[in-house]
Design a protein around this motif. Structure first.
Motif, PDB file in Angstrom:
ATOM      1  N   VAL A 117       8.275  33.384  -1.777  1.00  0.00           N
ATOM      2  CA  VAL A 117       8.167  32.763  -0.444  1.00  0.00           C
ATOM      3  C   VAL A 117       9.429  31.960  -0.153  1.00  0.00           C
ATOM      4  CG1 VAL A 117       6.837  31.220   1.043  1.00  0.00           C
ATOM      5  CG2 VAL A 117       5.663  32.600  -0.705  1.00  0.00           C
ATOM      6  N   ALA A 118       9.994  32.177   1.044  1.00  0.00           N
ATOM      7  CA  ALA A 118      11.089  31.356   1.578  1.00  0.00           C
ATOM      8  C   ALA A 118      10.641  30.848   2.951  1.00  0.00           C
ATOM      9  CB  ALA A 118      12.368  32.173   1.694  1.00  0.00           C
ATOM     10  N   ALA A 119      10.976  29.616   3.273  1.00  0.00           N
ATOM     11  CA  ALA A 119      10.449  29.039   4.521  1.00  0.00           C
ATOM     12  C   ALA A 119      11.435  28.060   5.139  1.00  0.00           C
ATOM     13  CB  ALA A 119       9.122  28.329   4.245  1.00  0.00           C
ATOM     14  N   LEU A 120      11.382  27.945   6.481  1.00  0.00           N
ATOM     15  CA  LEU A 120      12.158  26.965   7.243  1.00  0.00           C
ATOM     16  C   LEU A 120      11.309  26.465   8.412  1.00  0.00           C
ATOM     17  CD1 LEU A 120      15.768  28.456   7.522  1.00  0.00           C
ATOM     18  CD2 LEU A 120      15.079  26.421   6.255  1.00  0.00           C
ATOM     19  N   PRO A 121      11.504  25.210   8.780  1.00  0.00           N
ATOM     20  CA  PRO A 121      10.807  24.707   9.978  1.00  0.00           C
ATOM     21  C   PRO A 121      11.539  25.161  11.250  1.00  0.00           C
ATOM     22  CG  PRO A 121      12.097  22.946   9.002  1.00  0.00           C
ATOM     23  CD  PRO A 121      12.231  24.117   8.090  1.00  0.00           C
ATOM     24  N   ILE A 122      10.774  25.345  12.358  1.00  0.00           N
ATOM     25  CA  ILE A 122      11.369  25.652  13.664  1.00  0.00           C
ATOM     26  C   ILE A 122      11.579  24.313  14.365  1.00  0.00           C
ATOM     27  CG2 ILE A 122      11.165  26.961  15.791  1.00  0.00           C
ATOM     28  CD1 ILE A 122      11.224  28.672  13.303  1.00  0.00           C
ATOM     29  N   VAL A 123      12.843  23.872  14.419  1.00  0.00           N
ATOM     30  CA  VAL A 123      13.163  22.527  14.909  1.00  0.00           C
ATOM     31  C   VAL A 123      14.027  22.642  16.164  1.00  0.00           C
ATOM     32  CG1 VAL A 123      14.231  20.319  14.365  1.00  0.00           C
ATOM     33  CG2 VAL A 123      13.048  21.603  12.565  1.00  0.00           C
ATOM     34  N   LEU A 124      13.620  21.832  17.198  1.00  0.00           N
ATOM     35  CA  LEU A 124      14.434  21.719  18.400  1.00  0.00           C
ATOM     36  C   LEU A 124      14.860  20.266  18.536  1.00  0.00           C
ATOM     37  CD1 LEU A 124      12.501  23.924  20.970  1.00  0.00           C
ATOM     38  CD2 LEU A 124      14.566  24.502  19.683  1.00  0.00           C
ATOM     39  N   ALA A 125      16.121  20.053  18.893  1.00  0.00           N
ATOM     40  CA  ALA A 125      16.675  18.694  18.975  1.00  0.00           C
ATOM     41  C   ALA A 125      16.940  18.351  20.436  1.00  0.00           C
ATOM     42  CB  ALA A 125      17.964  18.606  18.176  1.00  0.00           C
ATOM     43  N   PHE A 147       7.802  31.715   7.686  1.00  0.00           N
ATOM     44  CA  PHE A 147       7.731  32.087   6.267  1.00  0.00           C
ATOM     45  C   PHE A 147       8.127  33.566   6.103  1.00  0.00           C
ATOM     46  CE2 PHE A 147       4.961  28.498   6.685  1.00  0.00           C
ATOM     47  CZ  PHE A 147       5.144  27.771   5.512  1.00  0.00           C
ATOM     48  N   VAL A 148       9.014  33.783   5.176  1.00  0.00           N
ATOM     49  CA  VAL A 148       9.391  35.169   4.794  1.00  0.00           C
ATOM     50  C   VAL A 148       8.911  35.377   3.365  1.00  0.00           C
ATOM     51  CG1 VAL A 148      11.282  36.799   4.388  1.00  0.00           C
ATOM     52  CG2 VAL A 148      11.397  35.192   6.300  1.00  0.00           C
ATOM     53  N   THR A 149       8.069  36.384   3.169  1.00  0.00           N
ATOM     54  CA  THR A 149       7.477  36.625   1.845  1.00  0.00           C
ATOM     55  C   THR A 149       7.825  38.029   1.351  1.00  0.00           C
ATOM     56  OG1 THR A 149       5.382  37.522   2.662  1.00  0.00           O
ATOM     57  CG2 THR A 149       5.568  35.118   2.478  1.00  0.00           C
ATOM     58  N   SER A 150       7.889  38.135   0.035  1.00  0.00           N
ATOM     59  CA  SER A 150       8.189  39.420  -0.605  1.00  0.00           C
ATOM     60  C   SER A 150       7.191  39.658  -1.725  1.00  0.00           C
ATOM     61  CB  SER A 150       9.614  39.418  -1.170  1.00  0.00           C
ATOM     62  OG  SER A 150       9.857  40.578  -1.915  1.00  0.00           O
ATOM     63  N   ASP A 151       6.673  40.866  -1.763  1.00  0.00           N
ATOM     64  CA  ASP A 151       5.709  41.231  -2.797  1.00  0.00           C
ATOM     65  C   ASP A 151       6.442  41.376  -4.131  1.00  0.00           C
ATOM     66  OD1 ASP A 151       3.655  42.103  -4.333  1.00  0.00           O
ATOM     67  OD2 ASP A 151       3.140  43.832  -3.091  1.00  0.00           O
ATOM     68  N   LEU A 152       6.034  40.618  -5.164  1.00  0.00           N
ATOM     69  CA  LEU A 152       6.674  40.715  -6.477  1.00  0.00           C
ATOM     70  C   LEU A 152       6.507  42.098  -7.084  1.00  0.00           C
ATOM     71  CD1 LEU A 152       5.814  37.280  -8.152  1.00  0.00           C
ATOM     72  CD2 LEU A 152       8.059  38.133  -7.482  1.00  0.00           C
ATOM     73  N   GLN A 153       5.374  42.748  -6.789  1.00  0.00           N
ATOM     74  CA  GLN A 153       5.167  44.085  -7.317  1.00  0.00           C
ATOM     75  C   GLN A 153       6.196  45.054  -6.759  1.00  0.00           C
ATOM     76  OE1 GLN A 153       2.987  44.694  -9.666  1.00  0.00           O
ATOM     77  NE2 GLN A 153       3.426  46.886  -9.824  1.00  0.00           N
ATOM     78  N   ALA A 154       6.482  44.923  -5.469  1.00  0.00           N
ATOM     79  CA  ALA A 154       7.492  45.783  -4.852  1.00  0.00           C
ATOM     80  C   ALA A 154       8.876  45.487  -5.432  1.00  0.00           C
ATOM     81  CB  ALA A 154       7.484  45.571  -3.340  1.00  0.00           C
ATOM     82  N   PHE A 155       9.142  44.179  -5.649  1.00  0.00           N
ATOM     83  CA  PHE A 155      10.423  43.807  -6.255  1.00  0.00           C
ATOM     84  C   PHE A 155      10.552  44.411  -7.649  1.00  0.00           C
ATOM     85  CE2 PHE A 155      12.461  40.851  -9.252  1.00  0.00           C
ATOM     86  CZ  PHE A 155      13.761  40.918  -8.783  1.00  0.00           C
ATOM     87  N   ARG A 156       9.478  44.344  -8.429  1.00  0.00           N
ATOM     88  CA  ARG A 156       9.528  44.923  -9.775  1.00  0.00           C
ATOM     89  C   ARG A 156       9.699  46.441  -9.727  1.00  0.00           C
ATOM     90  NH1 ARG A 156       5.058  41.154 -10.670  1.00  0.00           N
ATOM     91  NH2 ARG A 156       5.819  39.349 -11.850  1.00  0.00           N
ATOM     92  N   GLN A 157       9.043  47.078  -8.786  1.00  0.00           N
ATOM     93  CA  GLN A 157       9.197  48.531  -8.672  1.00  0.00           C
ATOM     94  C   GLN A 157      10.638  48.907  -8.325  1.00  0.00           C
ATOM     95  OE1 GLN A 157       6.251  49.770  -5.838  1.00  0.00           O
ATOM     96  NE2 GLN A 157       4.556  49.630  -7.309  1.00  0.00           N
ATOM     97  N   GLN A 158      11.229  48.105  -7.463  1.00  0.00           N
ATOM     98  CA  GLN A 158      12.629  48.349  -7.114  1.00  0.00           C
ATOM     99  C   GLN A 158      13.527  48.179  -8.341  1.00  0.00           C
ATOM    100  OE1 GLN A 158      14.164  45.579  -4.266  1.00  0.00           O
ATOM    101  NE2 GLN A 158      16.154  46.609  -4.085  1.00  0.00           N
ATOM    102  N   TRP A 159      13.252  47.132  -9.100  1.00  0.00           N
ATOM    103  CA  TRP A 159      14.048  46.900 -10.306  1.00  0.00           C
ATOM    104  C   TRP A 159      13.777  47.975 -11.353  1.00  0.00           C
ATOM    105  CZ3 TRP A 159      12.044  44.546 -15.088  1.00  0.00           C
ATOM    106  CH2 TRP A 159      13.057  44.362 -16.047  1.00  0.00           C
ATOM    107  N   PHE A 160      12.504  48.369 -11.487  1.00  0.00           N
ATOM    108  CA  PHE A 160      12.146  49.419 -12.442  1.00  0.00           C
ATOM    109  C   PHE A 160      12.818  50.745 -12.094  1.00  0.00           C
ATOM    110  CE2 PHE A 160       7.923  47.218 -13.650  1.00  0.00           C
ATOM    111  CZ  PHE A 160       8.594  46.486 -14.616  1.00  0.00           C
TER     112      PHE A 160
END
Length: 478
Positions: A140-148, A160-173
């Motif tokens: 998981v990577a995340a940032l707030p949406i901020v207006l000034a 939030f940007v999320t990545s499936d660890l299983q998919a990451f492992r399959q890519q590495w495998f």
């Protein structure tokens, strides 16, 4: 179980290959994991930043609300390009948009620790199931949406940007699996090559071992096949065959020696046995006892000379040139001493001696006792085969830094076909030496052996009844 050198070479090579590929494979897998992880991380942060910028622009410049449905297609498109899942929440953490085609996450609330992580993430990666949103742990990577607005910052929501660890492992495998497949193929090929190479390397050694076993059974004609190799194995093959040649020649000489020795001993033993039995059983008249006993004594002395000569030959053959007692001596004096020693035989055959010897010293280098033996044997041989009343010529001269010695006699001509063999053990040319009743056939052989130990050649020439033996020594006069 005995392990052959072939198996040891193959095992050592295979072990080196296996260890090398294991270390290389482990290093590659670790590096590929880190690289895949870093690339995935970089892409997640890039997707997070660009999407956050896009949403802020839509809110700030186009007046779109953060829960506007028009953001869903953008999130879906971004997820399709990057392979990540995107979630957009309001400021309280409730999901208001997502990249999935069936947005079953909308309306669900995220735990507060995820909102705190988004506010303080500083581009870090968190592993979480995001509450009840996912069944498996995700990156998981995340940032707030901020207006000034001036100095006032307002948080409209969180991305939030999320990545499936299983998919990451399959890519590495998939990447590691390709390398492992190639590595296994190369290892199998390396094992095969090492198997063949070890076999080729050990074949000559196995052949030599088998040949050595045949040598032990007396098969000295065996040789190792020379394949033309110029490496250490080729050198070993040449050395082995040279050794085999030497052993075969040695065995041949030994058999010839035994045959010749048996032949030489047969006659005197037969004579001794015959006369002794004749005297004992009365076949021979007792009035001639003195004559018969003289014959027995003569043959006994002949056998004694043969045994003594054989011992001398054995000593010469086993001696190395380095054991020679090198000294400087007067060659003319050596010739004179030999002549004096053989004076009785010379007088018996009424020979005329013509000695061309220098008045001054003629100094040469060598083993004085051994050279004296050479000169003695050559003069003795010349006396034996000289005609009665003939001439015996001795010559000592200096030329080209060497002292040349020659002995010449007049007698039977030695046939040309016999000349190359007269220095062999027990060799007797039928015409030239058959009259030698006292000799044992070793005199010239001893001469040749002594001069070989001095690295000196001797020549023999015989024509029209004149026979000459010649050799030379290094002159050290002056």
């Amino acid at each position: 179980m005995r392990k052959s050198i072939y198996f040891r070479i193959f095992l050592a090579t295979a072990l080196i290959v296996f260890i090398s590929f294991s270390l290389l494979g482990g290093l590659f897998i670790a590096l590929s994991y880190n690289r895949t992880h870093n690339e995935n991380r970089t892409l997640m942060f890039s997707t997070l930043r660009e999407t956050t910028v896009y949403i802020r622009e839509q809110i700030h410049h186009h007046g779109i609300q953060i829960n506007d449905e028009s953001l869903d297609p953008w999130l879906t498109m971004t997820a399709g390009v990057t392979g990540f899942d995107l979630l957009l929440t309001d400021s309280d953490g409730m999901v208001i948009a997502c990249s999935e085609i069936l947005p079953h996450h909308i309306g669900m609330s995220l735990p507060h620790y995820l909102l705190d992580f988004a506010n303080l993430s500083n581009y870090e990666i968190l592993r979480s199931e995001m509450g009840d949103l996912y069944a498996r742990t995700r990156q998981v990577a995340a940032l707030p949406i901020v207006l000034a607005e001036g100095d006032i910052y307002e948080v409209f929501g969180y991305l939030f940007v999320t990545s499936d660890l299983q998919a990451f492992r399959q890519q590495w495998f998939s990447i590691s699996g390709g390398f492992v497949s190639i590595a296994l193929g190369v290892m199998v090929l390396a094992f095969l090559v090492s198997f063949i190479a070890a076999k080729k390397q050990t074949e000559p050694l196995i052949e030599m071992a088998n040949a050595a076993l045949r040598f032990a059974r007396g098969e000295f004609e065996e040789r190792v096949k020379d394949t033309g190799r110029d490496d250490e194995i080729g050198q070993l093959t040449h050395a082995f065959n040279a050794m085999a040649e030497s052993l075969e020649n040695s065995e041949k000489h030994k058999r010839e020696l035994i045959t010749n020795l048996s032949h030489e001993l047969k006659t005197p033993m037969t004579v001794i046995s015959g006369f002794a039995e004749g005297l004992l059983d009365g076949t021979l008249p007792r009035t001639d006892d003195t004559h018969y006993l003289g014959v027995i004594s003569s043959e006994t002395r002949r056998m004694t000379r043969l045994v003594r000569s054989m011992l001398e030959v054995s000593t010469l053959e086993s001696a190395a040139p380095s054991t020679l007692f090198e000294s400087n001596f007067d060659v003319a004096e050596v010739v004179r001493i030999a002549l004096l020693s053989l004076g009785g035989k010379i007088d018996t055959k009424k020979l005329e001696v013509q000695a061309d010897l220098p008045d001054d010293e003629m100094i040469a280098s060598g083993d004085k006792d051994a050279i004296t033996q050479v000169v003695y044997n050559l003069i003795d041989n010349a006396i034996k085969f000289s005609v009665d009343g003939g001439t015996l010529d001795l010559n000592v001269r200096q030329q080209d830094g060497r002292v040349h010695i020659s002995v010449t006699n007049k007698g039977e001509t030695i046939p040309e076909e016999d000349l190359p063999h007269i220095f062999n053990r027990f060799y007797k040319a039928d015409k030239a030496r058959s009259s030698d009743k006292d000799g044992v056939g070793l005199g010239l052989y001893i001469v040749k052996q002594i001069l070989d130990n001095h690295n000196v050649d001797i020549t023999a020439a015989s024509k029209d009844g004149v026979t000459t033996f010649s050799f030379s020594l290094k002159n050290t006069s002056g």
